[in-house]
Design an enzyme around this catalytic site. Structure first.
Site, mmCIF file in Angstrom:
data_model
loop_
_atom_site.group_PDB
_atom_site.id
_atom_site.type_symbol
_atom_site.label_atom_id
_atom_site.label_comp_id
_atom_site.label_asym_id
_atom_site.label_seq_id
_atom_site.Cartn_x
_atom_site.Cartn_y
_atom_site.Cartn_z
ATOM 1 N N SER A 874 0.795 -1.226 0.000
ATOM 2 C CA SER A 874 0.000 0.000 0.000
ATOM 3 C C SER A 874 0.828 1.277 0.000
ATOM 4 C CB SER A 874 -0.938 0.008 1.212
ATOM 5 O OG SER A 874 -0.201 0.015 2.411
ATOM 6 N N LYS A 917 -6.333 3.861 8.937
ATOM 7 C CA LYS A 917 -5.353 4.786 8.365
ATOM 8 C C LYS A 917 -5.823 6.233 8.471
ATOM 9 C CE LYS A 917 -3.279 1.398 5.232
ATOM 10 N NZ LYS A 917 -3.001 1.001 3.841
#
EC number: 3.4.21.53
Length: 1003
Positions: A874, A917
């Protein structure tokens, strides 16, 4: 190495042998042992000595043949030299032939867990018979085996040894310690001597017909009889008398090191003479330090003394009860004693193959039970009465099996076992096994269920919301299940509804409870929500912790053939609940061990993870088979909840059987709400402040809550927050106890008094700019951590070298920061992609000189916090932007962060952990967040928990309301990125406003 060696650096080697044929023997220095071995197990050991020329003429080995020695030579010249050195120090006790080399060997106890400590012993006598060889060993010193070998059984091996020199350690003691040790040993010895004398006197008095009536209870005690046999034998009396005489000689000497050493040596003799347990002697042998051995000696002897104290207390208790009892009670007591003796004699008779001894045993049994007809009748009556009660209970249970809906296989098995049980006598070996089996099976609540009262969805919702804040996905699934039960309730009670479409059995299958798997970081409420669900449903709650389970039998139970077998945890939970429809929580299901290295555990103990497959399958658990019970048990009415921290530890077949509900970490606002609404009142009540009425209400200001949540805790759950709140409340308790007055308000400035200083602000430290570094090449990524939280992950790229030769096959990138393989691949992809877009001229304003400099340079990419391993795809977009920032020498805003996997074509792919996140970006005070466009649904779910609202937000693509809701909640401005040029557009808006040249640059 000891004081007697030729030189301090010389090595000692002696043959080592484990006492397999004498497993209860623990050799202690100063004691002689006569051990009988089977000829085949010891002959090769003696042959090994005789094979060496130095021992060939030893008179003890006259009857030993060298042809049976081991193939490997163990007794070599190094062993001979070591034997001579040992004999030089310890062989002064009238050796018959000083010219002969004496045989020394290290004896190791068989039961020792660690075979690194043993006793160096001299072989003083060997007696050879037909099938037996008896050897006398004189243990002379405690030694450490420097090369211990396991599973040697009857084999002999050579090892380097080290004498445990008590005299050297004793030299380090001061005079005060020496004097204290001498006095302590003398006191312990004489106290023990007095206790033994008093016991023998009491026992002798009790054994006489003319003795005191109260003392006769002592004569009935098996413990007293055993102790008297051990302490009144000729060997014990002789040895104890010699020890006592030797101690009297030592006590008149000066209290110096030599006297203390002699007393220390006596500890080994006392431990070998007194009836100590095997473990006590093993621990005493293996204690290398003299001081720890002295403490252990004192503890063991004091435990031995306590036996007599407890014996006296038990005798006094029985005498007090006996004096206040009726003649009938006294007769029953004596009858039980006689019955126990009869059982014991019967056991001896069964195990004795001699006809004469059988007859004698029968005669003894008759003599014991015949003196008093009343005693015999009473004993038989009690036994028959107890037996009849047991039979009636079991028979009643067997007769009701069909009513209890027990499986037909179970009915057949139980009826068959009951017939066998009725034919057995209590003395039968299988009697108690079957008795225990019926006890356990009768505890299983067949046919018993907790009737669920009328379901009120509104009250159920209110109860769940009262107990837990958030967790909407779990509550929604539970409300669905309650609604299904409500429909069933309505259809059952309303005669106007058509029930022919769904017969009773079909409706039962429709109402099968769900099997839910709650996955989330620690402290988010997985276990406590299960308790609340049980309260809402009115079910009994049972929790089974699966952490560390490594044996299939713990789930399925042990087979009845094993001694001490029991049912498994699932059946055990049903027995405790007392109902067939409890809520069972399988806690930490991801911690179930599935075998050892190379699958060894699967072959030996079975796979506990695989055993759960049947339990958690709604199509199979109606016929769950426990090994101990032996027939199918219906678990279809049980509501199973499972919890886990990580899906990686759960096998795919097991995961496929459960409904997965993910519980993300709490946002700071949610933590503040939970803390103020749930945790603070809970801690006030737990610490007793709620009972004091005149106290002001304790509360935290908004600034204090923000400080506690953001600076004093770093976790996705609320366990740490609860501990911090508890510390604040306890601080208030201390203030009240000291001043009788407290202030209710707790503001930010007061927190340090209760919690100390806050954690080091590592987020500010990592992201803070440095004075001399370049501004470009630094980009903020986003990571999902192993504890379930999210954080900002910084990527730093600097140029460290330029190739003067002009080779344009670079750039070369060195990486550090404990990076995983996938992250390394992302760096390679990002490097190739940036080279590609620069080579094609897709970034405006880049001249040929800048491209050549980029292609001929060497860069270093680092991710801070190197102690933490990092991996995953990611970070591809962030790495690409960091490399491009270095190539263009353009800085990236420190308040911008991003996440997303990148492809070689520049496509930004979706990733996981969006909510975590975003929480991490908020915690690190970011302003802008770039996420993949394909993560739209994850963003919508992060800002809303209501299904209807999520649908409306998702369909409104013109206004994108989720962006405004996110900004209102977290102060984050989110941007969607479909490809890398969207990333460039939001990072450097002015760059792509220039005219883009698509011509290939000339290199």
């Amino acid at each position: 190495m000891g004081l007697f060696f030729d030189s301090p650096g010389s090595n000692l080697y002696l043959p080592c042998f484990t006492l397999v044929d004498a497993p209860k023997l623990v050799p202690l220095p100063g004691v002689s042992y006569k051990v009988s071995f089977e000829r085949d197990s010891i002959i090769h050991v003696l042959s090994e000595f005789k094979r060496n020329n130095s021992f060939k003429n030893n008179h003890l080995l006259d009857k030993i043949n060298t042809a049976i020695a081991q193939n490997e030579i163990v007794v070599d010249n190094s062993v001979v030299n070591s034997c001579k050195q040992f004999h030089k120090k310890y062989g002064s006790d009238n050796s018959n032939n000083d010219a002969e080399v004496q045989m020394y060997i290290v004896l190791l106890p068989f039961e020792a867990v660690n075979n690194s400590v043993g006793a160096a012993s001299r072989i003083t006598a060997i007696q050879v018979e037909d099938d037996t060889i008896t050897i006398t060993f004189k243990s002379v010193a405690r030694v450490e085996n420097k090369q211990p070998l396991l599973n040697m059984q009857h084999s002999l091996w050579k090892s380097s040894i080290l004498e445990i020199d008590d005299r050297s350690e004793l030299r380090t003691w001061d005079h005060k310690s020496i004097n204290k040790s001498i006095l302590s040993f003398v006191k312990i010895f004489y106290d023990t001597d007095k206790i033994i004398k008093d016991f023998k006197s009491k026992y002798s008095l009790a054994s006489k017909r003319s003795g005191d009536i109260d003392s006769r209870v002592l004569y009935l005690s098996p413990l007293a009889n055993t102790l008297f046999m051990q302490l009144n034998g000729s060997h014990f009396n002789k040895s104890w008398k010699l020890l006592k005489a030797y101690l009297e000689q030592l006590t008149v000497l000066e209290r110096n090191y030599d006297t203390c050493f002699e007393l220390v040596s006596m500890m080994d003799l006392v431990m070998s003479i007194l009836p100590m347990s095997l473990k006590q002697r093993l621990d005493f042998l293996t204690a290398k330090k003299l001081k720890s051995r002295a403490i252990l000696f004192s503890t063991c002897v004091q435990d031995f003394q306590q036996i007599f104290k407890k014996l006296d207390d038990s005798v006094d208790y029985v005498n007090n009860h006996f004096s206040n009892s009726s003649n009938n009670d006294k007769s029953k007591l004596i009858a039980n004693q006689l019955r126990a003796l009869r059982f014991y004699i019967d056991d001896i008779k069964r195990n004795n193959s001699s006809v004469i001894l059988k007859a004698n045993s029968e005669k003894e049994r008759t003599d014991v039970t015949s003196p008093n007809k009343f005693l015999k009748t009473s004993s038989s009556h009690d036994e028959d009465s107890d037996s009849n009660d047991e039979m009636e209970q079991i028979k009643s249970f067997i007769d009701s099996l069909e009513e209890k809906n027990v499986h037909p296989d179970g009915i057949k098995l139980l009826q068959k076992d009951f017939k066998r049980f009725m034919k057995m006598t209590p003395q039968n070996a299988d009697y108690q096994v079957l008795r225990n089996y019926f006890d356990i099976v009768m505890d299983i609540p067949f046919g018993k269920t907790v009737n669920i009262s009328t379901i009120d969805l509104a009250k159920s919702r209110a109860k769940l919301n009262e107990d837990h804040y958030g967790l909407q996905s779990v509550k929604r699934r539970l409300v669905e299940y309650l609604s299904v039960l409500k429909i069933s309730e309505i259809s059952t009670n309303d005669p106007n509804l058509n029930t022919d479409l769904h017969p009773k059995k079909d409706r039962a299958s429709i109402n099968k409870p769900p099997i839910l798997l709650l996955v989330g970081p620690p402290g988010v409420g997985k276990t406590s929500i299960a308790k609340s669900v049980a309260d809402v449903l009115g079910r009994k709650f049972q929790r089974i912790s699966l952490g560390g389970i490594h044996n299939e039998a713990e789930i399925r139970g042990h087979r009845r053939t094993y001694v001490g077998s029991m049912c498994g945890l699932i059946i055990g939970a049903l027995r405790k609940a007392g109902t067939m429809n409890p809520l069972i929580l399988l806690d930490e299901v991801d911690k179930v061990l599935s075998g050892g290295v190379g699958g060894f555990g699967n072959r030996v103990n079975g796979d506990p993870g695989a055993a759960l497959l049947e339990v958690l399958d709604p199509e199979q658990n109606s016929t769950f088979s426990d090994h101990y019970v032996g027939f199918p048990v219906d678990l279809s009415q049980v509501l199973f909840f499972c919890t886990a921290n990580d899906l990686e530890g759960i096998s795919e077949p097991l995961l496929n059987r459960m409904e997965l509900i993910e519980l993300p970490g709490y946002t700071p606002d949610e933590k503040i709400m939970i803390g103020s609404k749930f945790l603070l009142p809970k801690q006030i009540k737990a610490n007793g402040l709620d009972a004091i009425k005149e106290l002001p209400k304790i509360y935290l200001t908004d600034e204090a809550w923000n400080c506690v949540v953001l600076e004093y805790t770093r976790e996705p759950g609320v366990r740490g927050l609860e501990r911090r709140i508890g510390a604040i409340v306890r601080g208030k308790v201390v203030e009240y106890v000291e001043n009788k007055m407290i202030q209710g308000e707790v503001d930010k400035e007061h927190l340090y008094k209760y919690l100390g200083l806050a954690h080091h602000p590592i987020s500010e430290e990592i992201l803070a700019p440095t004075e001399h570094s370049e501004k470009f090449g630094v980009v903020n990524g986003l990571s999902y951590n192993s504890d379930g939280s999210g954080s900002v992950l910084l990527f730093e790229v600097i140029k460290i070298h330029t190739d003067e030769s002009g080779a344009t096959n670079g750039p070369y990138i060195k990486t550090t920061g404990n990076l995983g393989n996938i992250l390394e691949e992302s760096i390679k992809i990002a490097t190739s992609f940036v080279k590609h877009i620069l080579f094609r001229g897709l970034i405006p304003g880049v001249n040929e000189k800048d491209i050549n400099e980029f292609l001929t340079s060497e860069y270093h990419l680092h991710v801070p916090m190197g102690a933490v391993s990092k991996d995953g795809p990611s970070a591809g977009a962030a790495i690409s932007l960091a490399i491009l920032s270095c190539a263009l020498k353009r800085p990236v805003s420190p308040k911008l962060c991003m996440t997303g996997e990148i492809t070689l074509r520049g496509k930004i792919l979706p990733i996981g952990g969006i909510k975590e996140k975003l929480l991490g970006a908020q915690f690190y005070h970011m302003n802008h967040v770039l996420v993949p466009s394909a993560n739209l649904s994850d963003v919508v779910q992060a800002v809303s928990t209501d299904n209807q609202e999520q649908y409306e937000i998702y369909m409104d693509r013109s206004r994108q309301p989720e962006l405004q809701k996110l900004k209102d909640k977290t102060q984050l401005q989110l941007h969607y990125c479909s490809d890398f040029f969207d990333v460039v557009k939001y990072t450097w808006p002015e760059l792509l406003n220039k005219e883009v040249s698509h011509s290939r640059p000339s290199l």
